[in-house]
Write an enzyme that holds these catalytic residues in place. Structure first.
Site, PDB file in Angstrom:
ATOM      1  N   TYR A 120       0.809  -1.218   0.000  1.00 46.32           N
ATOM      2  CA  TYR A 120       0.000   0.000   0.000  1.00 46.32           C
ATOM      3  C   TYR A 120       0.844   1.270   0.000  1.00 46.32           C
ATOM      4  O   TYR A 120       0.519   2.245  -0.647  1.00 46.32           O
ATOM      5  CB  TYR A 120      -0.946   0.008   1.209  1.00 46.32           C
ATOM      6  N   GLU A 130       0.597 -30.914   9.124  1.00 45.93           N
ATOM      7  CA  GLU A 130       0.172 -30.005   8.058  1.00 45.93           C
ATOM      8  C   GLU A 130      -1.153 -29.330   8.411  1.00 45.93           C
ATOM      9  O   GLU A 130      -1.333 -28.145   8.186  1.00 45.93           O
ATOM     10  CB  GLU A 130       0.016 -30.815   6.748  1.00 45.93           C
ATOM     11  N   ASP A 185      -1.005 -34.979   4.752  1.00 47.71           N
ATOM     12  CA  ASP A 185      -1.954 -35.807   4.005  1.00 47.71           C
ATOM     13  C   ASP A 185      -1.171 -36.744   3.096  1.00 47.71           C
ATOM     14  O   ASP A 185      -0.057 -36.431   2.689  1.00 47.71           O
ATOM     15  CB  ASP A 185      -2.835 -34.929   3.098  1.00 47.71           C
TER      16      ASP A 185
END
Ligand SMILES: Nc1ncnc2c1ncn2[C@@H]1O[C@H](COP(=O)(O)OP(=O)(O)OP(=O)(O)O)[C@@H](O)[C@H]1O
Ligand SMILES: [Mg+2]
Lengths: 534, 434
Positions: free
Chosen positions: B103, B204, B256
């Site tokens: 910004y 995770e 996973d």
């Protein structure tokens, strides 16, 4: 079924004079209504004036005045003055008072060709206003100036001289002033007439043209070049163009003692060898007197000539192309283009008629924007501008169908004008209106080649220009960041060195200018224009 | 505001480097030389897998970013702009986030072209652009953004028997209640005070982290429990690295059973392509992949079948990857039917990128997928660190079964199973991939 009446009403037969014919059917010659008539009258006299000057090696000074000639009625007086060769006084009445009287019935490229123009204008004036035509003229070698006031006897197709006079020349003037009054419609004809004169000016940069309108405007096209197009020479017909009638007339002229001599002296490109082989094909003995030939033998001869394959192409000496220099000067005088090029093609022929195609292209400057399908076209035939029926002209077909403009880097619509001039001893006009040229294969091909040749030069110019612009764009794309970079650097360098900002900017501009080859002030201009938002 | 002394030092050092580097650019300009920034190339082709260090490193190729190159001019401007903003933040004792920097630097430059037409251009449009510029400045200066005190959103969390000093505060990470300590964006400024743990478990999935936390897993097994909540951010990776390097704790990673999980593991272990310049500081070469592995789901028998098909690529040695006697699956046939998810085309593509097209082509039997992969990935060679016997064994099952599994499935079998059976067994038996 009824019984046929035995007494059919009797047909009445009579002959009319050419004057009466054109008086009746004046719209054939372009005099269909007051607006069109005013335009056509201006054209006829301007073209006669130009024929009397540039075809004879004289740099034209032409003055055209149209003025209101009656307070109540729409009468306009048209005066056209030239500095041409003038007319011998004894010819004046017939030249302006007898329909189908002309000095241009020979094989030589002139604007006029029919022996009609001036007379139909005068007839039209006579019938709408009743006023006579006035002609003032003098030839270079004459010591007097001659004055005529004429009217045309329609039934007899003869001039009626109302007044005549002459006075001594006290200065070295030659030329002609024709003045006549006709009913017209200036407000509706104005645009056409101005267009016509402008387009005439485009191809006559060697002429001074002054044009004064009934609205009090004065248009002045000043001469910008002293070079005249090569004047046309009178030539003999080419054998391919021969027909039985022509052959009969030559035979009946009685001026040749043998057929061989007749062939050699009446046609271009026939020497003794060619004459002998033609006569052998036709089975005619070369030493016969032409008078002894019957029509059947003449026809044999005509056929032999038509089928003979080894004639040279027709001579182009009768033609008077504008020339590349004149075209360029003309386009420059009117449009001040950034690019202008022209080409005059080598002579070519169709059906035994020689022709030359010339093309000029002007791009940028004051050239108006074209439509988005094809460039603006300026069409000319024998130096006469063609203003109407553009859609059916062969040149239109070429620029629309035969040339893909984007291949030449032209993105339509573009400020581009294509000038096409076709000169020939016989221009294949589509109609009697003389406004568009027929699609003759040979001519179309020449136009295409000429446009391609000039367009290739345009492409070279445009691609250079595009590169130049890309270079400029490149500079902008670098220079626009300079202020931000200077600002960032001065922040990092800290307060102590804030004074370096100016120096950094200067140096960056210098580096950018040096590396891109664009002048420093151009780079500065961009840098100065930058505003950094918050 | 009391500024911690570590901050102050980092600030000073970064400022100096930044000033020096850009002063030399200014000098070049004043001497009339081309304004260029010379920095290492941050692209895949200049990313090198160092077999010995087992790290993804930035290669030797350099790029010259010149103001005079039309394609680079904007980036050149952006780099200087970003440098000046970072400089100001450092001078003013600020801690901008990367979003703040975006910004602060975003504004329009208005200018007129040669024909006088006005144009407006943003210094940058999306944060993606300014983030890339920050990474460029990191490699250009050789200073990481953390060292320039640039923050980013905190994502990683940690709990366990560990006492740290952050800023001027001492924090006991075993006293976080149901919550956890959010790993700060400048993990180098953390000081390890005291530790009572035997290993680190990185999961995770945030949800599984919370389950294990409430279950008291870390207390029971003397673990430091960490989650990266998906792709690990830099802070989490650096934190894990310090635990491994400085406290010598074994690191186990639980993801996973799918290509994304495998890639997350590899990012922890050897680094990532976009941030290869940081691997030396962020990667944890000792990290171990503890699960969920494909052989845990299907058993080693399944892998053995596949391996036979691959001898033409890898030779007979690959068979040694299969242990004897062969490991049994943790899941029953019925459980598998319940928990397994069918792999999507995207998953298969990703797996091909990891291990290579040749392997996939040998193992995929589904003709539609086989054809699809042939169209999309023919010739893809795979990453060398995934073309090891262990990983080939793993991924081969994925190709032959076209199935994947989320860690949550293991928890569904019973949190107790996950916490008290699965993880401890895996650690005790050394059943991991290194
Ligand atoms: N301004 C002029 N100067 C010299 N001769 C002229 C001038 N105007 C007309 N003439 C002569 O008068 C003749 C007749 O002119 P007119 O315009 O009627 O016919 P044209 O020009 O021969 O053919 P066209 O019908 O095609 O115009 C011309 O052939 C020319 O010899
Ligand atoms: Mg005429």
């Amino acid at each position: 079924m009824g019984v046929m009446s035995a007494v059919a009403p009797a047909e009445r037969y009579r002959a009319i004079s050419p004057a009466e014919f054109f008086y009746k059917y004046r719209e054939i010659a372009g005099f269909s209504n007051p607006a069109r008539a005013l335009y056509q009258a201006v054209r006829e006299f301007v073209e006669n004036a130009l024929d009397a000057t540039d075809s004879h090696g004289i740099l034209p000074n032409i003055k055209i005045i149209i003025e209101k000639a009656d307070e109540n009625r729409e009468f306009y007086r048209v005066t056209v003055e030239d500095n041409g060769i003038g007319l011998p006084p004894h010819v004046v009445p017939e030249a302006f008072g007898r329909v189908l009287f002309s000095s241009k019935y020979i094989l030589r490229q002139t604007r006029g060709m029919f022996g009609l123009g001036a007379k139909v204008a005068i007839l039209y004036g006579q019938m709408t206003t009743g006023r006579p035509v006035e002609v003032i003229t003098s030839q270079p070698n004459l010591r007097r100036i001659y004055y005529f006031k004429l009217r045309i006897d329609i039934n007899k197709n003869e001039p009626i001289i109302i007044e005549r006079g002459s006075w001594r020349k006290n200065r070295d003037w030659h030329g002609t002033i024709v003045s006549m009054t006709l009913e017209g419609d200036w407000s509706r004809a104005k645009q056409r007439i101005k267009d016509y004169i402008l387009r005439t000016a485009v191809v006559t940069p060697y002429a001074n043209i002054v044009f004064m309108t009934p609205d009090g405007e004065i248009y002045y096209y000043e001469r910008v070049i002293d070079k005249l197009p090569r004047p046309p020479k009178e030539v003999k017909p080419h054998p391919y163009g021969v027909d039985l009638e022509l052959m009969k007339r030559i035979r009946d002229s009685g001026s040749f003692s043998t057929v061989k001599e007749m062939l050699m002296k009446s046609f271009q490109g026939i020497g003794s060898v060619t004459a002998l082989s033609l006569l052998e094909i036709a089975g005619i003995s070369p030493d016969l007197s032409p008078k002894s030939l019957n029509d059947r033998q003449l026809l044999e001869l005509v056929n032999a000539m038509k089928n003979y394959k080894r004639f040279r192409a027709p001579t182009s000496e009768a033609l008077s192309p504008l020339g590349e220099e004149v075209i360029k000067a003309g386009l420059k005088r009117i449009y001040e283009p950034e690019f202008v090029e022209a080409v005059t093609r080598k002579p070519s022929a169709y059906q035994g008629h020689p022709f030359i195609v010339e093309v000029g292209i002007a791009f940028g400057g004051k050239v108006p924007l074209s439509n988005d399908k094809y460039p603006t076209l300026l069409r000319y035939a024998n130096k006469i501008p063609l203003l109407y029926d553009e859609g059916s002209d062969v040149s239109t077909a070429v620029v629309k169908e035969d040339i893909s403009w984007d291949q030449y880097l032209v993105k339509l619509p573009a400020p581009i004008i294509v000038l096409v001039h076709i000169c020939s001893t016989k221009v294949p006009f589509k109609g009697v209106g003389k406004e568009s040229i027929a699609d003759v294969k040979e001519i179309r091909n020449e136009i295409k080649l000429a446009i391609q040749e000039v367009a290739r030069r345009l492409r070279v110019y445009l691609s250079k220009k595009i590169k130049e612009e890309e270079k400029k764009k490149r500079v902008v794309s670098l220079a626009k960041y300079v202020p931000e970079i200077v600002r960032a650097l001065t922040i990092i360098l800290g307060d102590g060195q804030g004074g370096k900002a100016k120096l950094l900017e200067e140096k960056l501009v210098e580096i950018v200018s040096l590396r891109t080859g664009l002048p420093k002030d151009e780079v500065y201009k961009v840098v100065r224009s930058v505003e950094i938002g918050v | 505001m009391a500024i911690s002394s570590v901050d102050k030092y980092a600030r000073q050092r970064s400022l100096e480097i930044l000033r020096k580097k850009f002063a030399s650019i200014a000098k070049r300009i004043l001497e009339g030389k081309k304004p260029v920034l010379i920095m290492p190339k941050r692209v895949l082709s200049n990313t090198i897998y160092d077999m010995k260090k087992k790290l993804l490193l930035l290669g030797p190729e350099m790029k010259r970013r010149s103001l005079l190159d039309v394609n680079e001019a904007r980036k050149f401007m952006q780099t200087l702009l970003m440098a000046s903003i970072i400089y100001e933040a450092l001078v003013n004792d600020e801690y901008p986030t990367i979003r703040d920097l975006y910004y602060r630097g975003k504004h329009t430059i208005s200018y007129r072209d040669i024909s006088g037409k006005m144009h407006h251009e943003n210094t940058w449009d999306e944060q993606r652009e300014s983030d890339a510029v920050i990474r460029d400045i990191e490699v250009f200066l050789g200073v990481l953004r953390e060292e320039m005190l640039i923050l980013s959103k905190e994502k990683g969390k940690v709990v366990g028997n560990l006492i740290i000093k952050s800023g001027d505060d001492v924090i006991d990470l075993s006293k976080m209640g149901h919550g956890a300590y959010a790993i700060e964006p400048t993990p180098d400024l953390i000081e390890f005070k005291d530790i009572d743990a035997e290993f680190v478990l990185v999961v995770e999935k945030d949800a599984v982290f919370q389950q294990l936390h409430r279950y008291g897993f870390w207390k029971k097994y003397k673990a430091i429990l960490i989650t990266s909540a998906g792709q690990p951010d830099r802070a989490t990776r650096r934190f894990v690295r310090r635990l491994s390097e400085e406290l010598k704790l074994p690191i186990y990673i639980l993801t996973d059973a799918d290509p994304y999980g495998w890639y997350i593991y590899s990012v922890f272990k050897i680094g990532s392509i976009t941030l290869s310049y940081e691997s030396e500081r962020l990667a944890t070469p000792d990290a171990k992949f503890i699960g969920v592995s494909m052989t845990d789901i299907f058993g080693e028998e399944e892998a053995a079948k596949n391996i036979n098909k691959l001898t033409s690529i890898f030779g007979k040695e690959i068979k040694d990857a299969i242990s004897k006697p062969r490991k049994k699956a943790y899941l029953s046939e019925k459980e598998r039917r319940n928990y397994i998810i069918k792999a999507k085309k995207k998953d298969v593509e990703r797996a091909v990128e990891l291990v290579g097209y040749d392997v996939a082509d040998k193992l995929i039997s589904n003709p539609e997928i086989k054809k699809y992969i042939r169209q999309k990935k023919l010739g893809v060679s795979g990453y060398p660190w995934f073309r090891t016997p262990e990983w080939i064994k793993e991924i081969s099952i994925f190709f032959s079964k076209l199935a994947k599994l989320e860690i949550e499935a293991m928890a569904s079998k019973g949190l107790k199973f996950l916490a008290d059976t699965y993880i401890p067994t895996k650690i005790e038996t050394g059943d991991w991939i290194d």
